[in-house]
Design an enzyme around this catalytic site. Structure first.
Site, short mmCIF file in Angstrom:
data_model
loop_
_atom_site.label_atom_id
_atom_site.label_comp_id
_atom_site.label_asym_id
_atom_site.label_seq_id
_atom_site.Cartn_x
_atom_site.Cartn_y
_atom_site.Cartn_z
N ASP A 22 0.86 -1.19 0.00
CA ASP A 22 0.00 0.00 0.00
C ASP A 22 0.89 1.24 0.00
O ASP A 22 1.88 1.32 0.73
CB ASP A 22 -0.92 0.00 1.22
CG ASP A 22 -2.06 0.98 1.08
OD1 ASP A 22 -3.22 0.54 0.96
OD2 ASP A 22 -1.79 2.21 1.07
N ILE A 23 0.54 2.22 -0.84
CA ILE A 23 1.35 3.42 -0.99
C ILE A 23 1.29 4.30 0.26
O ILE A 23 2.18 5.12 0.50
CB ILE A 23 0.88 4.21 -2.24
CG1 ILE A 23 1.97 5.08 -2.81
CG2 ILE A 23 -0.38 5.01 -1.97
CD1 ILE A 23 1.65 5.64 -4.19
N ASN B 17 -12.68 -3.08 2.72
CA ASN B 17 -13.56 -1.92 2.81
C ASN B 17 -14.60 -2.06 1.70
O ASN B 17 -14.25 -2.40 0.57
CB ASN B 17 -12.77 -0.62 2.63
CG ASN B 17 -11.81 -0.37 3.77
OD1 ASN B 17 -12.11 -0.69 4.92
ND2 ASN B 17 -10.66 0.20 3.48
N GLU C 22 -12.03 3.32 -1.36
CA GLU C 22 -11.66 4.46 -2.22
C GLU C 22 -11.37 4.01 -3.64
O GLU C 22 -11.52 4.78 -4.58
CB GLU C 22 -10.44 5.18 -1.65
CG GLU C 22 -10.75 5.88 -0.33
CD GLU C 22 -9.51 6.51 0.31
OE1 GLU C 22 -8.40 6.29 -0.21
OE2 GLU C 22 -9.70 7.19 1.33
N HIS D 151 -10.22 -5.56 -3.25
CA HIS D 151 -8.88 -5.83 -2.73
C HIS D 151 -8.97 -6.13 -1.25
O HIS D 151 -9.81 -5.58 -0.54
CB HIS D 151 -7.93 -4.65 -2.99
CG HIS D 151 -8.46 -3.34 -2.52
ND1 HIS D 151 -9.41 -2.63 -3.22
CD2 HIS D 151 -8.21 -2.62 -1.41
CE1 HIS D 151 -9.70 -1.51 -2.57
NE2 HIS D 151 -8.99 -1.49 -1.45
N HIS E 297 -6.93 -5.94 2.25
CA HIS E 297 -5.80 -5.34 2.96
C HIS E 297 -5.22 -6.37 3.94
O HIS E 297 -5.99 -7.02 4.69
CB HIS E 297 -6.25 -4.14 3.80
CG HIS E 297 -6.76 -2.97 3.02
ND1 HIS E 297 -6.01 -1.84 2.81
CD2 HIS E 297 -7.95 -2.74 2.41
CE1 HIS E 297 -6.72 -0.95 2.12
NE2 HIS E 297 -7.91 -1.48 1.87
P1 AMP Z 1 -9.57 1.23 -0.01
O1 AMP Z 1 -9.75 2.48 0.80
O2 AMP Z 1 -9.98 -0.02 0.71
O3 AMP Z 1 -10.20 1.36 -1.38
O4 AMP Z 1 -8.03 1.05 -0.21
C1 AMP Z 1 -7.33 1.61 -1.28
C2 AMP Z 1 -5.89 1.62 -0.87
O5 AMP Z 1 -5.12 1.80 -2.03
C3 AMP Z 1 -5.52 2.74 0.10
O6 AMP Z 1 -5.03 2.17 1.31
C4 AMP Z 1 -4.44 3.52 -0.66
O7 AMP Z 1 -3.41 3.96 0.18
C5 AMP Z 1 -3.96 2.50 -1.67
N1 AMP Z 1 -3.39 3.05 -2.91
C6 AMP Z 1 -3.89 4.05 -3.67
N2 AMP Z 1 -3.12 4.24 -4.75
C7 AMP Z 1 -2.11 3.33 -4.67
C8 AMP Z 1 -0.97 3.03 -5.48
N3 AMP Z 1 -0.71 3.69 -6.62
N4 AMP Z 1 -0.14 2.05 -5.08
C9 AMP Z 1 -0.38 1.38 -3.95
N5 AMP Z 1 -1.44 1.60 -3.14
C10 AMP Z 1 -2.29 2.57 -3.49
#
Ligand code: AMP
Length: 110
Positions: A31-32, A88, A96, A101, A103
């Site tokens: 995760d970024i 989520n 988001e 996915h 976590h």
């Molecule tokens: P969610 O809120 O469950 O949709 O999780 C989306 C996750 O994707 C968040 O924890 C972000 O930090 C992560 N994220 C967004 N863009 C990237 C990216 N380019 N590379 C890795 N993780 C990302």
């Protein structure tokens, strides 16, 4: 594949991202914006918007995420200390990126 999906772009290598694991059905990357020392995203390559959209046809694909999670937890050294697995679901659930996915979060010093 959805044209405006960030995770589809990552899966298709349009956005360079280091994969910790990849096979024909899944990718795993960090995760970024990590919420813990270990924070991985485990992602089916098939574009499914959210857990609300899975069907029994996806049974193996979704259950496979947990088997990959178990292996990733071990390779990240958190299998014994413990970790969280989290979906989520939709905006109110904190989602988001609208591509299913899982976590994997852990590695806290407790
Ligand atoms: P969610 O809120 O469950 O949709 O999780 C989306 C996750 O994707 C968040 O924890 C972000 O930090 C992560 N994220 C967004 N863009 C990237 C990216 N380019 N590379 C890795 N993780 C990302």
């Amino acid at each position: 594949m959805s044209n405006d999906c960030l995770f589809c772009k990552i899966i298709n290598r349009e956005i360079p991202t280091e994969f910790l694991y990849e096979d024909e059905n899944y990718v795993v990357f960090k995760d970024i914006n990590p919420a813990a020392p270990v924070h991985l995203l485990l992602i089916p390559k098939k574009h499914i918007r959210s857990i609300n959209d899975i069907t029994w046809d996806d049974e193996k694909l979704i259950s496979g995420l947990f088997l990959i999670a178990k292996d990733m937890a071990k390779s990240q050294g958190v299998n014994e200390s413990g970790y969280k697995l989290l979906f989520n679901v939709e905006k109110g659930g904190g989602q988001e990126i609208f591509h299913v996915h899982l976590h994997l979060i852990g590695g806290w010093k407790r």
